[in-house]
Design a protein around this motif. Structure first.
Motif, PDB file in Angstrom:
ATOM      1  N   TYR A  33       4.924  17.139 -36.399  1.00  0.00           N
ATOM      2  CA  TYR A  33       4.998  16.146 -37.476  1.00  0.00           C
ATOM      3  C   TYR A  33       3.635  16.015 -38.136  1.00  0.00           C
ATOM      4  N   ILE A  34       3.647  15.967 -39.448  1.00  0.00           N
ATOM      5  CA  ILE A  34       2.434  15.738 -40.244  1.00  0.00           C
ATOM      6  C   ILE A  34       2.635  14.435 -40.993  1.00  0.00           C
ATOM      7  N   GLN A  35       1.645  13.569 -40.930  1.00  0.00           N
ATOM      8  CA  GLN A  35       1.723  12.258 -41.577  1.00  0.00           C
ATOM      9  C   GLN A  35       2.238  12.383 -43.011  1.00  0.00           C
ATOM     10  N   GLY A  36       3.245  11.581 -43.342  1.00  0.00           N
ATOM     11  CA  GLY A  36       3.781  11.559 -44.695  1.00  0.00           C
ATOM     12  C   GLY A  36       4.946  12.500 -44.945  1.00  0.00           C
ATOM     13  N   GLN A  37       5.308  13.324 -43.949  1.00  0.00           N
ATOM     14  CA  GLN A  37       6.447  14.223 -44.142  1.00  0.00           C
ATOM     15  C   GLN A  37       7.722  13.410 -44.313  1.00  0.00           C
ATOM     16  N   SER A  38       8.610  13.922 -45.141  1.00  0.00           N
ATOM     17  CA  SER A  38       9.888  13.235 -45.339  1.00  0.00           C
ATOM     18  C   SER A  38      10.852  13.616 -44.221  1.00  0.00           C
ATOM     19  N   ALA A  39      11.921  12.871 -44.123  1.00  0.00           N
ATOM     20  CA  ALA A  39      12.967  13.148 -43.126  1.00  0.00           C
ATOM     21  C   ALA A  39      13.640  14.492 -43.386  1.00  0.00           C
ATOM     22  N   LEU A  40      13.457  15.035 -44.582  1.00  0.00           N
ATOM     23  CA  LEU A  40      14.047  16.341 -44.877  1.00  0.00           C
ATOM     24  C   LEU A  40      13.479  17.425 -43.971  1.00  0.00           C
ATOM     25  N   VAL A  41      12.208  17.334 -43.624  1.00  0.00           N
ATOM     26  CA  VAL A  41      11.562  18.402 -42.847  1.00  0.00           C
ATOM     27  C   VAL A  41      12.301  18.678 -41.538  1.00  0.00           C
ATOM     28  N   PRO A  42      12.527  17.698 -40.670  1.00  0.00           N
ATOM     29  CA  PRO A  42      13.230  18.034 -39.424  1.00  0.00           C
ATOM     30  C   PRO A  42      14.738  18.237 -39.594  1.00  0.00           C
ATOM     31  N   LEU A  43      15.293  17.748 -40.689  1.00  0.00           N
ATOM     32  CA  LEU A  43      16.747  17.827 -40.878  1.00  0.00           C
ATOM     33  C   LEU A  43      17.198  18.971 -41.776  1.00  0.00           C
ATOM     34  N   ALA A  44      16.262  19.661 -42.422  1.00  0.00           N
ATOM     35  CA  ALA A  44      16.609  20.679 -43.423  1.00  0.00           C
ATOM     36  C   ALA A  44      17.607  21.717 -42.916  1.00  0.00           C
ATOM     37  N   ASP A  45      17.458  22.153 -41.692  1.00  0.00           N
ATOM     38  CA  ASP A  45      18.351  23.184 -41.156  1.00  0.00           C
ATOM     39  C   ASP A  45      19.704  22.641 -40.707  1.00  0.00           C
ATOM     40  N   PHE A  46      19.862  21.317 -40.740  1.00  0.00           N
ATOM     41  CA  PHE A  46      21.075  20.699 -40.210  1.00  0.00           C
ATOM     42  C   PHE A  46      21.858  19.899 -41.246  1.00  0.00           C
ATOM     43  N   LEU A  47      21.459  19.948 -42.503  1.00  0.00           N
ATOM     44  CA  LEU A  47      22.075  19.101 -43.529  1.00  0.00           C
ATOM     45  C   LEU A  47      23.583  19.263 -43.635  1.00  0.00           C
ATOM     46  N   VAL A  48      24.058  20.468 -43.456  1.00  0.00           N
ATOM     47  CA  VAL A  48      25.495  20.711 -43.610  1.00  0.00           C
ATOM     48  C   VAL A  48      26.197  20.998 -42.283  1.00  0.00           C
ATOM     49  N   ALA A  49      25.460  20.918 -41.178  1.00  0.00           N
ATOM     50  CA  ALA A  49      26.062  21.142 -39.865  1.00  0.00           C
ATOM     51  C   ALA A  49      26.977  19.966 -39.528  1.00  0.00           C
ATOM     52  N   ASP A  50      28.174  20.274 -39.106  1.00  0.00           N
ATOM     53  CA  ASP A  50      29.155  19.238 -38.809  1.00  0.00           C
ATOM     54  C   ASP A  50      28.648  18.273 -37.731  1.00  0.00           C
ATOM     55  N   GLU A  51      27.900  18.785 -36.766  1.00  0.00           N
ATOM     56  CA  GLU A  51      27.401  17.950 -35.678  1.00  0.00           C
ATOM     57  C   GLU A  51      26.376  16.910 -36.161  1.00  0.00           C
ATOM     58  N   TRP A  52      25.837  17.115 -37.348  1.00  0.00           N
ATOM     59  CA  TRP A  52      24.802  16.223 -37.882  1.00  0.00           C
ATOM     60  C   TRP A  52      25.313  15.365 -39.035  1.00  0.00           C
ATOM     61  N   LYS A  53      26.629  15.350 -39.256  1.00  0.00           N
ATOM     62  CA  LYS A  53      27.196  14.649 -40.411  1.00  0.00           C
ATOM     63  C   LYS A  53      26.951  13.145 -40.384  1.00  0.00           C
TER      64      LYS A  53
END
Length: 164
Positions: A33-53
């Motif tokens: 984690y880098i200060q100021g990163q958005s929630a998109l950074v850790p979630l980018a690979d999971f945006l459309v994964a059913d388990e992360w809906k």
């Protein structure tokens, strides 16, 4: 362990796990984690994964105004699907006749973000409403249309649906 009883804690309920994952993404409780990163950074690979809906919309709500990169990425993914849909010569009415039509994942996530009242910028809100209105016709998904049509975006959604 080693012949001794050791206290073991686990979060067995999925809803609680999803909440903790959303909090971790928003508050930066993840490796590199880098200060100021958005929630998109850790979630980018999971945006459309059913388990992360459930996690993605929850993170958007928890992030408040900092959810914009996440919402824009969902909108971008949804716009790519819309483009392919329209280039195929389909209309939302044609698509609705499919007996098993489900809203495409990025657009379903946007609908859930609207239902859960994430803080959209004006441009992101307009794009999300347009995408949801195009793909909502005939949808048999689990979206809570009643909540969406009675929430704070109700007037805007009706106006957008009227256009599409």
């Amino acid at each position: 362990e080693g012949g001794k009883t050791v206290a073991f804690y686990q979060f067995r309920h999925l809803t609680f796990q999803e909440y903790l994952a959303a909090v971790a993404a928003v508050e930066g409780h993840y490796d590199n984690y880098i200060q100021g990163q958005s929630a998109l950074v850790p979630l980018a690979d999971f945006l459309v994964a059913d388990e992360w809906k459930e996690v993605v919309p929850m993170a958007a709500v928890l992030a408040k105004k900092q959810a914009e990169p996440l919402l824009k990425q969902l909108t971008l993914l949804g716009s790519e699907i819309e483009k392919a849909f329209l280039e195929g010569g389909y209309t939302s009415v044609d698509y609705a006749w499919s007996s098993n039509f489900r809203m495409p994942a990025p657009i379903a996530r946007l609908a859930q973000c609207l239902i859960e009242e994430a803080e959209f910028s004006v441009s992101s809100l307009n794009d999300a409403l347009r995408l949801v209105s195009i793909f909502a016709h005939g949808c048999v998904g689990q979206e809570n249309w009643s909540a969406l049509c009675q929430g704070p975006f109700a007037e805007a959604i009706y106006e957008t649906w009227w256009k599409h």
